[in-house]
Design an enzyme around this catalytic site. Sequence first.
Site, PDB file in Angstrom:
ATOM      1  N   CYS A   2       5.817   0.746   2.539  1.00 16.24           N
ATOM      2  CA  CYS A   2       4.402   1.074   2.453  1.00 16.24           C
ATOM      3  C   CYS A   2       3.918   1.327   3.869  1.00 16.24           C
ATOM      4  O   CYS A   2       3.820   0.397   4.676  1.00 16.24           O
ATOM      5  CB  CYS A   2       3.610  -0.057   1.800  1.00 16.24           C
ATOM      6  SG  CYS A   2       1.829   0.289   1.692  1.00 16.24           S
ATOM      7  N   GLU A 114       3.391   8.157  -0.422  1.00 20.90           N
ATOM      8  CA  GLU A 114       4.795   8.212  -0.047  1.00 20.90           C
ATOM      9  C   GLU A 114       5.184   9.678   0.066  1.00 20.90           C
ATOM     10  O   GLU A 114       4.631  10.534  -0.626  1.00 20.90           O
ATOM     11  CB  GLU A 114       5.664   7.476  -1.078  1.00 20.90           C
ATOM     12  CG  GLU A 114       7.051   7.153  -0.579  1.00 20.90           C
ATOM     13  CD  GLU A 114       7.050   6.362   0.714  1.00 20.90           C
ATOM     14  OE1 GLU A 114       7.178   7.024   1.787  1.00 20.90           O
ATOM     15  OE2 GLU A 114       6.927   5.133   0.688  1.00 20.90           O
TER      16      GLU A 114
END
Length: 271
Positions: A2, A114
């Site tokens: 993350c 992402e």
Amino acid sequence: MCGRYAASRRPEDLAGLFQVEKWEPEETLAPDWNVAPTKEVYAVLERPLKDADSPRPVRQLRALKWGLVPSWAKTPEGGARMINARAETVHEKPSFRRAFSARRCILPADGYYEWVTGAGERQLEEQGRKKRPRKQPYFVLPADGSVFAMAGLYEFWRDRTLPDDHPAAWWVTCSVITTEAETGPLGVAPADGPRALADIHPRMPLMLPPDRWDAWLDPARTDPDDLRGLLAPPPEGLMRAYPVATAVSNVRNNGPELLKELAAPEEETLF
């Protein structure tokens, strides 16, 4: 992993959702659609209030710096590298094991970003070209629109170069716990793109379902073996993912337009 996420919910809404007893209006953060390491972020945690008569833990909404600095660190420079802690080893890593035992938190988010390397750029990489690959970003969020409650850790660090009464003498920093990305089908998948989170990236933030919130935040639970049971991934099929504009790749860009779903990826992808 993350490395970027969105957090636009109002503190009063988070306080109600997580049954927060205490939050300071002066710690209110502006909505942030491009949260990057070293920024201040909201965290839900439980600990006694400073200077309170009772040692009872109180659920609080706090603004912490993203990038954990261990209490024993001589300088805070390494914090930007400790934005993530792996669920598989968090109980044993020197930088995280104390916080895992005693200082756990929830980091509320709308979802996270992402990046997937485009097929054309992947071919250039395979050919040994030095061109920096351009990647297609995806936004990943709960399919039902609920809060993305990321499991986190927080830690205190004392800046010994400052006097005790200096407002910056203590740093409170945090890290997101990550786990292996889901390989099962997405709850809502894009028409043309990844069918599972693992198709985007092998890691993802660990999302805590509501029935684990109380146990995760409880500072009385300190046994690592007991706590590791809370790190099990949530049921599959709860997430959706969709392509967004590459503008999010520049941390200077920030606004709700970053969450706009594209009809198709900006670039040809691997799928």
